[in-house]
Design an enzyme around this catalytic site. Structure first.
Site, PDB file in Angstrom:
ATOM      1  N   CYS A   1       0.843  -1.192   0.000  1.00 61.37           N
ATOM      2  CA  CYS A   1       0.000   0.000   0.000  1.00 61.37           C
ATOM      3  C   CYS A   1       0.882   1.248   0.000  1.00 61.37           C
ATOM      4  O   CYS A   1       2.104   1.160   0.065  1.00 61.37           O
ATOM      5  CB  CYS A   1      -0.905   0.005   1.229  1.00 61.37           C
ATOM      6  SG  CYS A   1      -1.959  -1.459   1.380  1.00 61.37           S
TER       7      CYS A   1
ATOM      8  N   LEU B   1      -3.704  -1.524  -1.448  1.00 60.24           N
ATOM      9  CA  LEU B   1      -3.623  -2.734  -2.251  1.00 60.24           C
ATOM     10  C   LEU B   1      -4.200  -3.846  -1.379  1.00 60.24           C
ATOM     11  O   LEU B   1      -3.601  -4.224  -0.375  1.00 60.24           O
ATOM     12  CB  LEU B   1      -2.181  -3.051  -2.646  1.00 60.24           C
ATOM     13  CG  LEU B   1      -1.984  -4.320  -3.479  1.00 60.24           C
ATOM     14  CD1 LEU B   1      -2.632  -4.174  -4.852  1.00 60.24           C
ATOM     15  CD2 LEU B   1      -0.500  -4.651  -3.631  1.00 60.24           C
TER      16      LEU B   1
ATOM     17  N   ASN C   1       1.150   0.226   5.798  1.00 58.31           N
ATOM     18  CA  ASN C   1       1.576  -0.480   4.592  1.00 58.31           C
ATOM     19  C   ASN C   1       2.294  -1.734   5.070  1.00 58.31           C
ATOM     20  O   ASN C   1       3.361  -1.638   5.674  1.00 58.31           O
ATOM     21  CB  ASN C   1       2.530   0.387   3.763  1.00 58.31           C
ATOM     22  CG  ASN C   1       3.237  -0.414   2.683  1.00 58.31           C
ATOM     23  OD1 ASN C   1       2.668  -1.330   2.116  1.00 58.31           O
ATOM     24  ND2 ASN C   1       4.484  -0.073   2.421  1.00 58.31           N
ATOM     25  N   GLY C   2       1.703  -2.902   4.855  1.00 63.40           N
ATOM     26  CA  GLY C   2       2.400  -4.089   5.312  1.00 63.40           C
ATOM     27  C   GLY C   2       1.547  -5.322   5.399  1.00 63.40           C
ATOM     28  O   GLY C   2       0.370  -5.321   5.023  1.00 63.40           O
TER      29      GLY C   2
ATOM     30  N   THR D   1      23.772  -0.020 -10.024  1.00 60.39           N
ATOM     31  CA  THR D   1      23.386  -1.427  -9.977  1.00 60.39           C
ATOM     32  C   THR D   1      21.896  -1.587  -9.690  1.00 60.39           C
ATOM     33  O   THR D   1      21.236  -2.461 -10.264  1.00 60.39           O
ATOM     34  CB  THR D   1      24.203  -2.181  -8.919  1.00 60.39           C
ATOM     35  OG1 THR D   1      25.585  -2.054  -9.223  1.00 60.39           O
ATOM     36  CG2 THR D   1      23.847  -3.649  -8.895  1.00 60.39           C
TER      37      THR D   1
ATOM     38  N   ARG E   1      20.011  -0.848 -12.938  1.00 58.12           N
ATOM     39  CA  ARG E   1      20.191  -1.960 -13.873  1.00 58.12           C
ATOM     40  C   ARG E   1      19.284  -3.136 -13.508  1.00 58.12           C
ATOM     41  O   ARG E   1      18.667  -3.753 -14.377  1.00 58.12           O
ATOM     42  CB  ARG E   1      21.644  -2.442 -13.845  1.00 58.12           C
ATOM     43  CG  ARG E   1      22.671  -1.506 -14.448  1.00 58.12           C
ATOM     44  CD  ARG E   1      24.065  -2.085 -14.188  1.00 58.12           C
ATOM     45  NE  ARG E   1      25.132  -1.303 -14.787  1.00 58.12           N
ATOM     46  CZ  ARG E   1      26.426  -1.595 -14.657  1.00 58.12           C
ATOM     47  NH1 ARG E   1      26.782  -2.655 -13.931  1.00 58.12           N
ATOM     48  NH2 ARG E   1      27.341  -0.839 -15.233  1.00 58.12           N
TER      49      ARG E   1
END
Length: 584
Positions: free
Chosen positions: A2, A51, A75-76, A316, A319
Site C-alpha cells: 500500500c 492494495l 503499509n504491510g 546497480t 540496472r
C-alpha cells in the site's frame, strides 16, 4: 504494498490543506489502486492508498480501535495477526485485515508492542486523545518509508519520496527497525537482534534447523486472499522459494481459494539460456509457468519511469530494477497481486563472489552484517518499489526475522567458501536442501555458481545501457561532474545519465542524500574492498570485477573502461534476481 502519507501537526486544518494532502497521496496511488482513504483530526492527516491482499471486502484504511480514538495507516503484512488477536480477546475488531491488530496492541501495550509484529510494515499511529503519534518501520526495511519536517513544525511520513519532497524543508529515509515517537521527539531502535552488534556467533551449523527455519519463513507468507505466484529465474534462491511453496501449498487457505497448482513468472530477452533454466525448474516442480520477453530497447525506454518509481541513482539498483519493473506490469495484467521472491540470501550467507576473498571468518561475518543493514537502500528498495509501481506486492522469506536469527547465529566458519573442500558460496544453504529421498531441486540447480543479477541478465544488457548513456553524456560533461554533482560524484557516463534524470524528478538536496555511495567491487561494501589490493584499482559493481573468482571475470590487466564483455557460453550461469533471465 500500500501507500501511506501522514502530515502531523501542520497548524493548518483548512480545506485547502486537505486538498493538498489528497493531491500528494494520489502520487502514491500506483502502490494501492484498490481504494483510497483520508482521516483528519485537527491539523493531523492520515492518508492511505490500498492494495487489498487480506480481507479485500472490509479492510479499508485508515483503521481504528473500538472508539476510534486511535487511528492507524499501514503499509504491510502481519503474518502472526491471528495469534495476536488471541492475545487481545477483550478487544473488538472492525475488520478481518491483518493490520487491524496494530491499534489494539497499542491500547494494550503502549508504544512497546512493535517487536510483537511478525511481518513487513510501515505505519503511522495517531492517538487523538493527546494528539501524540508513533511511526515504525519493519526490521530490515522491506517496506519503503521516508520522514520529513516542515518549516511550520510539521512531521511528514510517506511510503515514497514523491509524497513529501515538494513540501518538506528536510527529509530522509526512515531507518529500518526503528520507532519515532512524538512524545520523545526522536527515534529509538526497537529491533535489537544478537547479530546487530556484529559479535562473532558460535552456534554449530545444523542443516535441518536451517531448513526448517526457511520452510517456516516461506509457508507463513502463503497468507493471502488474492491470486499469487513466485518469481522464478532458475537460480538457487528463487528456485528454493518456488520448491518450498509448491511442496506446502496444498492444504492451505490460499490453495482452497485459488487452487493447489503454483504459478511461476520469469522475464528475459528471447532465447536466454537462463530462461531455459527457469523452465527446467518449473517443469521439475510442476508449476504453471509464465515466461515474458523484452528487448534491450524496451529496457532503455523504461529507464526514466524506473528512476521515478525506484527513487535512486545507484547504478546497480537501476540496472536490476528495470527488468523487474517490466515483469511486474506483465504479472499484474494477469490478475496476480502478490509474489514471493528470493532477495536477501546473498547478504545473509555471503553469496556474492567477492566473499571468496574474505580473509577470515570474523571479517566474513561482519561483512554479512553490514550488507543486511544496508539492504533497505538496495535490494529491498528495488523489490518493493519495482513491484509496487504496478500495484503488486513482493514478499521476501529470506528476510524473515526468525530465519535471520537462525542463519546469523551459525558459526561463520561454516559459511566460509573453501573450493578445495567443495564448499562454494552459500554452501550451508545448499547443503540444507540437499535431500536425496525427496529432492527439493535438481543437483545442478542446487550447486550452480552464483551470478549477481546485473551480470546474470546478460552482459549485452549492461553493454546496451553503457552504449546508450555514452551517446548522451559527453567527455566535457564528465570533466565537470564534480562541480555539478559534488555529493556522490558520478564516475561513469552511465552514472551521470541516471543522476541527471534523478535530479530532474527530485532536485532537493535531501533527495540526493537518501542514495548511498562509496567504493564497491562486485556489490561489496567499501570495507570489503580492502580484502584484495587488486580491487582498489578495479572498482565496479559487476560480479566480473571479482578478479580470480568469477568464471567470466574481467582480465586483470585491462583497465575497466576498456574491458570487453567476455562470455563463456559453455559454463552455466545463474543469477539470484528472482524471475529474470537475459541472454548475453
Amino acid at each position: 504494498m500500500c501507500g501511506i502519507l501522514a502530515v502531523l501537526g501542520c497548524s493548518d486544518d483548512s480545506q485547502a490543506k486537505r486538498v493538498r494532502v489528497l493531491e500528494l497521496s494520489r502520487r502514491l496511488k500506483h502502490r494501492g489502486p484498490d481504494w483510497s482513504g483520508l482521516y483528519q483530526h485537527g491539523d493531523c492527516y492520515l492518508a492511505h492508498q490500498r492494495l487489498a491482499i487480506i480481507d479485500p471486502a472490509s479492510g479499508d484504511q485508515p483503521l481504528f480501535n473500538e472508539d476510534k480514538s486511535v487511528v492507524v495507516t499501514v503499509n504491510g503484512e502481519i503474518y502472526n495477526h491471528e495469534e495476536l488477536r488471541k492475545k487481545l480477546a477483550n478487544h473488538k475488531f472492525r475488520t478481518g485485515s491483518d493490520c487491524d491488530v496494530i491499534a489494539h496492541l497499542y491500547e494494550q501495550y503502549g508504544e512497546d508492542f512493535v517487536d510483537m509484529l511478525d511481518g513487513i510494515f510501515s505505519f503511522v499511529l495517531l492517538d487523538t486523545r493527546d494528539n501524540s503519534f508513533i511511526v515504525a518501520r519493519d526490521a530490515i526495511g522491506v517496506t519503503s518509508l521516508y520522514i520529513g519536517w516542515g518549516l511550520d513544525g510539521s512531521v511528514w511520513i510517506s511510503s515514497e519520496l514523491k509524497g513529501l519532497n515538494d513540501d518538506c524543508e528536510h527529509f530522509e529515509s526512515f531507518p529500518p527497525g526503528h520507532l519515532y515517537s512524538s512524545k520523545s521527539g526522536g527515534f529509538r531502535r526497537w529491533y535489537n537482534p544478537p547479530w546487530f552488534s556484529e559479535a562473532i556467533p558460535s552456534v554449530p551449523y545444523d542443516p535441518l534447523v536451517l531448513r526448517r527455519a526457511f520452510e517456516n519463513a516461506v509457508t507463513k507468507r502463503l497468507m493471502t486472499d488474492v491470486p499469487f505466484g513466485v518469481l522464478l529465474s532458475g537460480g538457487l534462491d528463487s528456485s528454493l522459494v518456488a520448491s518450498i511453496t509448491a511442496r506446502y501449498l496444498a492444504g492451505t487457505k490460499a490453495a482452497k481459494h485459488w487452487g493447489a497448482q503454483l504459478h511461476s513468472f520469469c522475464v528475459g530477452l528471447e532465447g536466454s539460456p537462463d530462461l531455459k533454466a527457469a523452465r527446467e525448474v518449473a517443469d521439475y516442480l510442476g508449476t504453471v509457468h509464465h515466461e515474458f520477453h523484452f528487448t534491450v530497447q524496451d529496457g532503455i525506454d523504461a529507464i526514466e519511469d524506473v528512476i521515478y518509481h525506484i527513487e535512486t541513482y545507484d547504478v546497480t539498483t537501476i540496472r536490476a530494477s528495470t527488468p523487474m519493473f517490466l515483469m511486474s506490469r506483465k504479472i499484474k495484467s494477469l490478475g496476480v497481486k502478490m509474489v514471493i521472491s528470493g532477495e536477501g540470501s546473498d547478504e545473509i550467507f555471503g553469496g556474492y563472489l567477492y566473499f571468496h576473498k574474505a580473509p577470515n571468518k570474523d571479517e566474513f561475518h561482519r561483512e554479512t552484517c553490514r550488507k543486511i543493514k544496508a539492504l533497505h537502500q538496495y535490494d529491498c528498495l528495488r523489490a518493493n518499489k519495482a513491484t509496487s509501481a504496478w500495484g503488486l506486492e513482493a514478499r521476501v522469506p529470506f528476510l524473515d526475522k526468525e530465519f535471520i536469527n537462525v542463519a546469523m547465529s551459525i558459526d561463520p566458519e561454516a559459511k566460509m567458501i573453501k573450493n578445495d573442500e567443495g564448499r562454494i558460496e552459500k554452501w550451508v544453504l545448499r547443503r540444507a536442501f540437499d535431500e536425496e529421498e525427496h529432492p527439493y531441486l535438481p543437483k545442478h540447480i542446487l550447486y550452480r555458481q552464483k551470478e549477481q543479477f546485473s551480470d546474470g541478465v546478460g552482459y549485452s544488457w549492461i553493454d546496451g545501457l553503457k552504449a546508450h548513456t555514452a551517446r548522451h553524456v559527453t567527455d566535457k560533461m564528465m570533466s565537470n561532474a564534480s562541480f555539478i554533482f559534488p555529493h556522490n560524484t558520478p564516475t561513469t557516463k552511465e552514472a551521470y545519465y541516471y543522476r541527471m534524470i534523478f535530479e530532474r524528478f527530485f532536485p532537493q538536496n535531501s533527495a540526493r542524500l537518501t542514495v548511498p555511495g562509496g567504493a564497491s567491487v562486485a556489490c561489496s561494501t567499501a570495507k570489503a574492498v580492502e580484502w584484495d589490493a587488486a580491487w582498489k584499482n578495479n572498482l565496479d559493481p559487476s560480479g566480473r570485477a571479482a578478479l580470480g573468482v568469477h568464471l567470466s571475470a574481467y582480465d586483470a590487466e585491462t583497465p575497466l573502461s576498456n574491458k570487453p564483455s567476455k562470455v563463456i557460453d559453455s559454463i552455466p550461469r545463474m543469477m539470484d534476481f528472482p524471475g529474470v533471465a537475459i541472454q548475453s
